[in-house]
Design a protein around this motif. Sequence first.
Motif, PDB file in Angstrom:
ATOM      1  N   ILE A   1       7.305   2.718  -2.593  1.00 43.04           N
ATOM      2  CA  ILE A   1       8.056   3.416  -3.167  1.00 43.04           C
ATOM      3  C   ILE A   1      10.065   4.297  -2.662  1.00 43.04           C
ATOM      4  N   GLY A   2      10.406   4.221  -3.063  1.00 43.13           N
ATOM      5  CA  GLY A   2      11.818   4.959  -2.305  1.00 43.13           C
ATOM      6  C   GLY A   2      12.920   4.071  -3.005  1.00 43.13           C
ATOM      7  N   ASP A   3      13.739   5.276  -2.822  1.00 43.49           N
ATOM      8  CA  ASP A   3      14.814   4.742  -4.413  1.00 43.49           C
ATOM      9  C   ASP A   3      15.966   4.105  -2.766  1.00 43.49           C
ATOM     10  N   GLU A   4      16.703   4.647  -1.596  1.00 40.93           N
ATOM     11  CA  GLU A   4      17.062   4.314  -0.896  1.00 40.93           C
ATOM     12  C   GLU A   4      17.015   4.006  -0.056  1.00 40.93           C
ATOM     13  N   ALA A   5      15.750   4.475   0.386  1.00 40.08           N
ATOM     14  CA  ALA A   5      14.789   4.588   1.899  1.00 40.08           C
ATOM     15  C   ALA A   5      13.180   4.722   1.527  1.00 40.08           C
ATOM     16  N   VAL A   6      12.431   3.470   2.495  1.00 38.47           N
ATOM     17  CA  VAL A   6      11.504   3.782   2.315  1.00 38.47           C
ATOM     18  C   VAL A   6      10.468   4.973   2.501  1.00 38.47           C
ATOM     19  N   GLU A   7      10.019   5.395   0.971  1.00 36.28           N
ATOM     20  CA  GLU A   7       9.265   6.858   1.148  1.00 36.28           C
ATOM     21  C   GLU A   7       8.106   6.277   1.879  1.00 36.28           C
ATOM     22  N   ALA A   8       7.178   5.258   0.611  1.00 38.95           N
ATOM     23  CA  ALA A   8       5.659   4.938   1.197  1.00 38.95           C
ATOM     24  C   ALA A   8       5.678   4.252   0.313  1.00 38.95           C
ATOM     25  N   VAL A   9       3.785   4.135   0.651  1.00 39.15           N
ATOM     26  CA  VAL A   9       3.735   2.453  -0.076  1.00 39.15           C
ATOM     27  C   VAL A   9       2.507   2.570  -0.593  1.00 39.15           C
ATOM     28  N   LYS A  10       2.613   2.297  -2.167  1.00 40.57           N
ATOM     29  CA  LYS A  10       1.206   2.286  -3.299  1.00 40.57           C
ATOM     30  C   LYS A  10       0.602   1.311  -2.651  1.00 40.57           C
ATOM     31  N   VAL A  11      -0.791   1.429  -2.278  1.00 36.80           N
ATOM     32  CA  VAL A  11      -1.637   0.442  -2.400  1.00 36.80           C
ATOM     33  C   VAL A  11      -2.942   0.451  -3.591  1.00 36.80           C
ATOM     34  N   LYS A  12      -4.166  -0.708  -3.043  1.00 38.07           N
ATOM     35  CA  LYS A  12      -4.104  -1.171  -4.268  1.00 38.07           C
ATOM     36  C   LYS A  12      -6.190  -1.260  -3.323  1.00 38.07           C
ATOM     37  N   ASN A  13      -7.174  -0.792  -3.104  1.00 32.19           N
ATOM     38  CA  ASN A  13      -8.078  -1.463  -2.767  1.00 32.19           C
ATOM     39  C   ASN A  13      -8.479  -2.712  -4.146  1.00 32.19           C
ATOM     40  N   ASN A  14      -8.558  -3.990  -3.438  1.00 33.57           N
ATOM     41  CA  ASN A  14      -8.995  -4.896  -4.851  1.00 33.57           C
ATOM     42  C   ASN A  14     -10.578  -5.024  -4.826  1.00 33.57           C
TER      43      ASN A  14
END
Length: 319
Positions: free
Chosen positions: A215-228
Motif C-alpha cells: 500500500i502506498g502511492d509514492e512510497a510504501v506505507e503498509a503491506v496488506k497480508v492474508k492468512n492463507n
Amino acid sequence: MSSPELVNCLIIGSGPAGFTAAIYAARADMKPVLYQGAQPGGQLMETTDVDNFPGYPEGINGPQMMMDLENQAKRFDTDVRSGWVTKVDFSGDIHKVWVGEGDSASEIHAKTVIISTGASAKWLGLESEIRLRDIGGGVSACAVCDGFFYRGQDVVIVGAGDSACEEASYLAKLCNKVTMLVRRDEMRASKAMQYRVKGIDNIEILYNTETVEVIGDEAVEAVKVKNNITGDETDLIATGFFVAIGHTPNTLIFKDFLELDDQGYIVQTHPGTSLTNIEGVFWSGDCADKIYKQAVTAAGSGCMAALDAERYLAAKGDH
Ligand code: NDP
C-alpha cells in the motif's frame, strides 16, 4: 562466406562483473569484446541509491554507476556491443558464441570467454510491488544495499529461505521491527538460520501468510497480508518492503557445457579462482555466486576472471 571473427576475450554481460573484467582485460591489451545482453547494466539499473560501493562517499545511483563503469571500460578501448548471446559451443579449443536469434545470429569465435550474465531477483509480481520498486518507493530485493534507508523504521520481508533469514537478521540490526512473511507453516532455511531469526527480539515471523498488496502511492506505507488458512487480511504498517524469494542465475544457454548446480549457478570448480570446468571459460559475478550477491564482490570476481583469462592465454603462448 567469410570466416567468423576471432577475439581474444569475449565478455558476456554488462553488470559490475562484466565491466570490471573488461577494464582489466583491456588494460592487459587483450582487446576485449563485451556483449551487453538484454538488460544492459544488469541488476543495478533497477536500483536507485548505491551507498555501499567503495569510492563513492556520497553514494551514487545505480544507472549512473553503470554508466561510469561502461565509460571506464571504453576509455581503455573495450569494444562494447549491444547484442544478446543466444547460443554457445564450448566443445572445442576455440569457443563459439552466437549473438542474436535464428538465421540472423552472428557467430563469433573466442580464445577466452568471461561469463558475467548475473542473476535476476525473483519478484512476487504484484502490480503495487513492481510500481513502487520502479519509482524507488521502498521496495527492494537487497537488504544489504537498501536497509540503511530504513534505520529505526518498521519493515516487512517476504521469503523463508537462507537469504530471507540472512536479510531479516541484517535488517533487525538497523530497523525498529522486521516482520517476516512465510507462506507455509515452516521455513525452507537451514535450521541454523531459522534458529538465528527466531532468537532475534525485533523479528516477528508470520506463518501461512501471503502478500496481497503493497500500500502506498509514492512510497510504501503498509503491506496488506492474508492468512492463507483463515483468510483474514491485515494491514501491516511499514515503510520498506523487502522481497527475498530467491534469484534465477542467467545460465540456461551454458547448461550443455558448464557444470551448473541444482539451482543453475555455475559451479566454481577451482575455489578461489574464476575457472570453470571448461578451459578458457571463466565465471564472474552473480551467475556463480548465491551467497554474497553484491556489486563489489561481482566487480572483484570480474577482475579475477580477466587476470585468469590473461594467464591462461599467456600459458598457451597466445598473449
Ligand atoms: P530459496 O529458493 O532457498 O528460498 C526461497 C524462499 O522464498 C522459500 O522459502 C520460498 O517459499 C519463498 N518463496 C518463493 N516464492 C514465493 C512467493 N511467491 N511468495 C512467498 N514466498 C515465496 O532462495 P534463497 O535465495 O533463500 O537461497 C538460494 C540458495 O542460496 C539456497 O541454496 C541457500 O541455501 C543459499 N544461500 C546460502 C546462504 C549462506 O550460506 N549464507 C545465504 C543465502 C543463500 P517455500 O519454502 O514455500 O517454497
